[in-house]
Write a protein that holds these residues in place. Structure first.
Motif, mmCIF file in Angstrom:
data_model
loop_
_atom_site.group_PDB
_atom_site.id
_atom_site.type_symbol
_atom_site.label_atom_id
_atom_site.label_comp_id
_atom_site.label_asym_id
_atom_site.label_seq_id
_atom_site.Cartn_x
_atom_site.Cartn_y
_atom_site.Cartn_z
ATOM 1 N N ARG A 134 8.876 1.746 -13.416
ATOM 2 C CA ARG A 134 10.127 1.479 -14.121
ATOM 3 C C ARG A 134 10.406 -0.022 -14.167
ATOM 4 O O ARG A 134 10.746 -0.582 -15.218
ATOM 5 C CB ARG A 134 11.267 2.222 -13.423
ATOM 6 C CG ARG A 134 12.674 1.667 -13.651
ATOM 7 C CD ARG A 134 13.173 1.910 -15.052
ATOM 8 N NE ARG A 134 14.551 1.468 -15.192
ATOM 9 C CZ ARG A 134 15.024 0.769 -16.209
ATOM 10 N NH1 ARG A 134 14.233 0.430 -17.218
ATOM 11 N NH2 ARG A 134 16.288 0.414 -16.272
ATOM 12 N N TYR A 135 10.248 -0.680 -13.038
ATOM 13 C CA TYR A 135 10.540 -2.107 -12.926
ATOM 14 C C TYR A 135 9.600 -2.930 -13.802
ATOM 15 O O TYR A 135 10.039 -3.806 -14.557
ATOM 16 C CB TYR A 135 10.411 -2.501 -11.458
ATOM 17 C CG TYR A 135 10.589 -3.962 -11.165
ATOM 18 C CD1 TYR A 135 11.807 -4.592 -11.370
ATOM 19 C CD2 TYR A 135 9.538 -4.723 -10.646
ATOM 20 C CE1 TYR A 135 11.974 -5.936 -11.080
ATOM 21 C CE2 TYR A 135 9.693 -6.054 -10.352
ATOM 22 C CZ TYR A 135 10.908 -6.657 -10.571
ATOM 23 O OH TYR A 135 11.064 -7.992 -10.282
ATOM 24 N N HIS A 188 9.316 3.943 -9.278
ATOM 25 C CA HIS A 188 10.212 2.792 -9.233
ATOM 26 C C HIS A 188 9.480 1.518 -9.631
ATOM 27 O O HIS A 188 10.040 0.663 -10.339
ATOM 28 C CB HIS A 188 10.818 2.641 -7.840
ATOM 29 C CG HIS A 188 11.894 3.649 -7.560
ATOM 30 N ND1 HIS A 188 12.582 3.684 -6.357
ATOM 31 C CD2 HIS A 188 12.407 4.641 -8.321
ATOM 32 C CE1 HIS A 188 13.467 4.670 -6.404
ATOM 33 N NE2 HIS A 188 13.383 5.255 -7.581
ATOM 34 N N ASP A 234 15.306 -0.746 -4.921
ATOM 35 C CA ASP A 234 16.052 -0.071 -5.972
ATOM 36 C C ASP A 234 15.795 -0.837 -7.268
ATOM 37 O O ASP A 234 16.292 -1.955 -7.440
ATOM 38 C CB ASP A 234 17.543 -0.076 -5.639
ATOM 39 C CG ASP A 234 18.395 0.640 -6.682
ATOM 40 O OD1 ASP A 234 17.926 0.792 -7.831
ATOM 41 O OD2 ASP A 234 19.526 1.028 -6.362
ATOM 42 N N PRO A 235 15.002 -0.293 -8.188
ATOM 43 C CA PRO A 235 14.662 -1.049 -9.394
ATOM 44 C C PRO A 235 15.879 -1.447 -10.217
ATOM 45 O O PRO A 235 15.894 -2.534 -10.813
ATOM 46 C CB PRO A 235 13.738 -0.103 -10.168
ATOM 47 C CG PRO A 235 14.018 1.259 -9.627
ATOM 48 C CD PRO A 235 14.386 1.054 -8.193
#
Length: 217
Positions: free
Chosen positions: A154-155, A151, A109-110
């Motif tokens: 995004r991270y 994800h 979960d980023p």
């Protein structure tokens, strides 16, 4: 112990002396977000261990999350001549594995991982104990628990801004044996600098978060 520093560093920091990293004595500076590509455990250790050991010897804060090696093995690798127990007890050195961090909910979960890094950096900044920090995230777990592509993007695009917020350098470690061609291209685009063969290289393929989103639109 380094001199006290303000509880919160400004987004635009004054120039600082480069910190040295790696067996070939490569310089990293505050605000650097670097992708270290390597093949296998020996090359991983040639990046990871000198990076941490050099930081500890310089009085830097060192925080690392590892996956393909255990924290106890990292301790053994950097420990000769250093009081590692004392460094751990003082908080100058912190080590975690991926189950405690990237995969603590079973998947990546980023937003949770971003919260992890932000909380640690803000807490250290508020304490004002260290003038510089070295942060490492090893991403070998993504072969076992493949995340959504967006994800990872995004991270890593978030990490550009994170690296600039605090007086630290961020080193992301990726084993090329564990990467598909699609994610490799994303990683090339989401890191301003690359660490290859002991050299830190400016990355001409890097895109900002907005540029990356526009390129995928």
């Amino acid at each position: 112990m380094p001199a006290q520093m303000p509880a919160r560093m400004p987004a635009q920091m004054p120039a600082q002396m480069p910190r040295r990293v790696g067996a070939t004595d490569v310089a990293l500076e505050a605000g650097d977000h670097v992708c270290g590509f390597y093949y296998g455990d020996d090359e991983r250790d040639a990046m990871l261990l000198p990076f941490l050991r050099g930081g500890l010897e310089a009085g830097d804060k060192c925080l690392a999350v590892v996956d393909s090696t255990a924290p106890k093995d990292v301790i053994a690798g950097i420990g000769e001549g250093l009081d590692v127990d004392g460094l751990l007890a003082s908080g100058q050195l912190e080590l975690y594995d991926s189950d405690e961090t990237y995969l603590r909910t079973g998947t990546f979960d980023p937003e949770r991982m971003i919260e992890f890094w932000e909380d640690h950096a803000a807490a250290e900044s508020a304490k004002g104990r260290f003038a510089f920090a070295r942060v490492v995230g090893e991403m070998s777990w993504l072969e076992r628990v493949p995340p959504l592509r967006e994800h990872v993007v995004r991270y890593e695009t978030w990490a550009d801004g994170f690296a600039a917020k605090f007086p630290h350098a961020v080193l992301c470690l990726y084993d090329l044996r564990r990467l598909g061609s699609g994610i490799l291209l994303d990683l090339m685009r989401t890191h301003p600098k690359l660490l290859l063969g002991g050299l830190v290289l400016e990355n001409p393929h890097h895109l900002s978060g907005d540029e990356f989103a526009a390129a995928r639109a």
